[in-house]
Design an enzyme around this catalytic site. Structure first.
Site, PDB file in Angstrom:
ATOM      1  N   HIS A 232       0.852  -0.918  -0.230  1.00  8.31           N
ATOM      2  CA  HIS A 232      -0.024  -0.137  -0.233  1.00  8.31           C
ATOM      3  C   HIS A 232       0.998   1.202  -0.446  1.00  8.31           C
ATOM      4  CE1 HIS A 232      -3.072   2.993   1.796  1.00  8.31           C
ATOM      5  NE2 HIS A 232      -4.144   1.903   1.216  1.00  8.31           N
TER       6      HIS A 232
ATOM      7  N   ASP B  15       3.027  -4.057   8.531  1.00 11.57           N
ATOM      8  CA  ASP B  15       1.634  -3.089   8.555  1.00 11.57           C
ATOM      9  C   ASP B  15       0.834  -4.449   8.184  1.00 11.57           C
ATOM     10  OD1 ASP B  15      -0.866  -1.910   7.034  1.00 11.57           O
ATOM     11  OD2 ASP B  15       0.365  -1.822   4.925  1.00 11.57           O
TER      12      ASP B  15
ATOM     13  N   GLN C 239      -4.531  -5.357   7.102  1.00 12.74           N
ATOM     14  CA  GLN C 239      -5.244  -6.088   6.571  1.00 12.74           C
ATOM     15  C   GLN C 239      -5.230  -7.036   7.640  1.00 12.74           C
ATOM     16  OE1 GLN C 239      -7.445  -5.476   4.165  1.00 12.74           O
ATOM     17  NE2 GLN C 239      -6.611  -2.973   4.322  1.00 12.74           N
TER      18      GLN C 239
ATOM     19  N   LYS D  35     -10.524  -0.416  10.115  1.00 12.48           N
ATOM     20  CA  LYS D  35     -10.435  -1.523   9.810  1.00 12.48           C
ATOM     21  C   LYS D  35     -10.905  -3.111  10.690  1.00 12.48           C
ATOM     22  CE  LYS D  35      -7.641   0.123   6.038  1.00 12.48           C
ATOM     23  NZ  LYS D  35      -8.098   0.386   5.185  1.00 12.48           N
TER      24      LYS D  35
ATOM     25  N   CYS E 266      -4.667   2.127  -4.005  1.00 12.41           N
ATOM     26  CA  CYS E 266      -3.610   2.688  -3.198  1.00 12.41           C
ATOM     27  C   CYS E 266      -2.288   1.855  -3.589  1.00 12.41           C
ATOM     28  CB  CYS E 266      -3.731   2.627  -1.542  1.00 12.41           C
ATOM     29  SG  CYS E 266      -5.257   4.936  -1.354  1.00 12.41           S
TER      30      CYS E 266
END
Length: 412
Positions: A123, A200, A203, A226, A366
């Site tokens: 991303h 990261d 997700q 999220k 993104c």
């Protein structure tokens, strides 16, 4: 778990509505998730009963607000199995957390000639900060290749990470390809070369049980919105010795220890990074979201999403002209499915699906370098969460078929 996963839908009033005269099927969860009543009510309760600024205040409301604020720090540490609550830093979200690592740790530990290693699936939030750091310091930014199914090429991992590598930063799970990267294995490779591993977790954290110690990462960032918390709140976890060695990036109230006319000393981590009044209501909402997720069980959520994907993937693969990006086996991916249909622009596909009541995202997500790597301008993306059912998956399949028929014959 106590009750069927489908029964949790009752906690999300927004999912009861119709869109374009069709029952809403919300499949844009990789962008943001819906909020259950428990989260909204926790925020309302804070504002109705405990609203005050945190720390320093000695009156009752301030003490209650401060306790709620700091209790969530402990809750987050347990949720991701961090060794200490003092390693939990409140941020606006994943983007800010990754930027802080690049700007603070990176600026003080990376020099000309060093290497920063990321992958083609990142991303922009886990690409642009490292790109900018490389430009400022004279370091070299390197990319890990992907296999044909979108998974990381581990031979490329071993080739790209060298003794010159200072930082490796990777998505735990891709927001486009649905792959879950083997961070525990990669962390060992990075550490053997003296590099740190930044993850990261935007997700992955909402969809599976996270254990930062087992993953072997040095920093881990994720966003509240999220995982059913409010927007504007996130977490940066870092090993205490790394956080202690990082200079703060914002200066002002709350993060100081002592201010004199010509010099200032700062609090220890995590408070030295939290200048100014924080998103207190967002923190309260994050705590409520974690309570909600833990009540269901992260393992149960992951199993439910896999069951839906296992049913949906074969049916999507049978649609002529539909290209699915990432692993083709449901067992090797999360609930993110990016696809293109025939030669149609993804925005047209998403608009047509919306007319069927199915909400998906379309664009480059993104991840423009990944789009270029895949040789496509954009994709449509359906992403599932705990409140999505097998029926929702079937609605997606039927809506895509209807969209294909519409653009072929002009009718649905």
């Amino acid at each position: 778990m106590g009750k069927k996963m489908s029964s949790y839908i009752e906690d999300f009033p927004i999912l009861k509505q119709k869109v374009n005269d069709e029952r809403l099927v919300y499949l844009d969860n990789a962008a943001t998730t819906q909020k259950p009543r428990a989260v909204v009510e926790a925020i309302m309760n804070y504002y109705y009963h405990d609203n005050a600024n945190v720390h320093r205040g000695v009156h009752t409301l301030a003490e209650r607000a401060t306790k709620a604020f700091e209790d969530v720090r402990t809750k987050v540490a347990r949720f991701i199995n961090a060794p200490s609550k003092d390693e939990i830093v409140y941020t606006k979200g994943t983007t800010e957390g990754l930027n802080w690592v690049a700007a603070s740790y990176g600026q003080t530990h990376v020099k000309a000639g060093d290497e920063i290693v990321i992958s083609y699936m990142e991303h922009h939030s886990n690409l642009v900060p490292w790109q900018q750091l490389a430009q400022r310091t004279g370091a070299k930014l390197k990319y890990i290749d992907l296999q044909s199914d979108g998974q990381l090429d581990m031979d490329s991992v071993r080739h790209q990470i060298t003794d010159k590598t200072a930082i490796v930063s990777l998505a735990h799970a891709s927001n486009v390809l649905g792959v879950v990267n083997p961070l525990a294995e990669i962390s060992k490779i990075a550490h053997q070369h003296g590099a740190i591993l930044v993850a990261d977790g935007a997700q992955s954290t909402p969809h599976m049980k996270i254990d930062v110690q087992s993953l072997g990462v040095d920093f881990f960032a994720f966003s509240g919105h999220k995982l059913m918390a409010p927007t504007g709140i996130g977490i940066l976890w870092g090993k205490s010795e790394l956080l202690d060695d990082m200079p703060p990036l914002e200066f002002g109230g709350e993060m100081i220890d002592w201010v004199q006319l010509q010099e200032t000393t700062f609090k220890k981590a995590p408070w030295k990074f939290e200048g100014g009044t924080q998103n207190i209501a967002g923190v309260v909402g994050l705590g409520a979201a974690i309570d909600y997720l833990e009540q269901i069980g992260m393992d149960n959520i992951q199993k439910h999403e896999h069951a839906v994907i296992k049913k949906v993937m074969p049916e999507l693969q049978q649609i002529e002209g539909l290209t699915i990006y990432g692993p083709q086996e449901a067992s090797k991916r999360t609930g993110v499915i990016s696809f293109n249909l025939d030669n149609l622009h993804p925005h047209d596909v998403a608009t047509a699906l919306d007319m069927e009541g199915v909400a998906v995202r379309a664009g480059h997500h993104c991840a423009q370098p990944l789009m270029e790597y895949l040789n496509v301008p954009a994709t449509a993306r359906a992403s599932f969460y705990l409140y999505n059912t097998l029926e929702d998956g079937q609605r997606l399949v039927e809506a895509i078929k209807a969209t294909k028929e519409f653009f072929k014959n002009g009718t649905i």
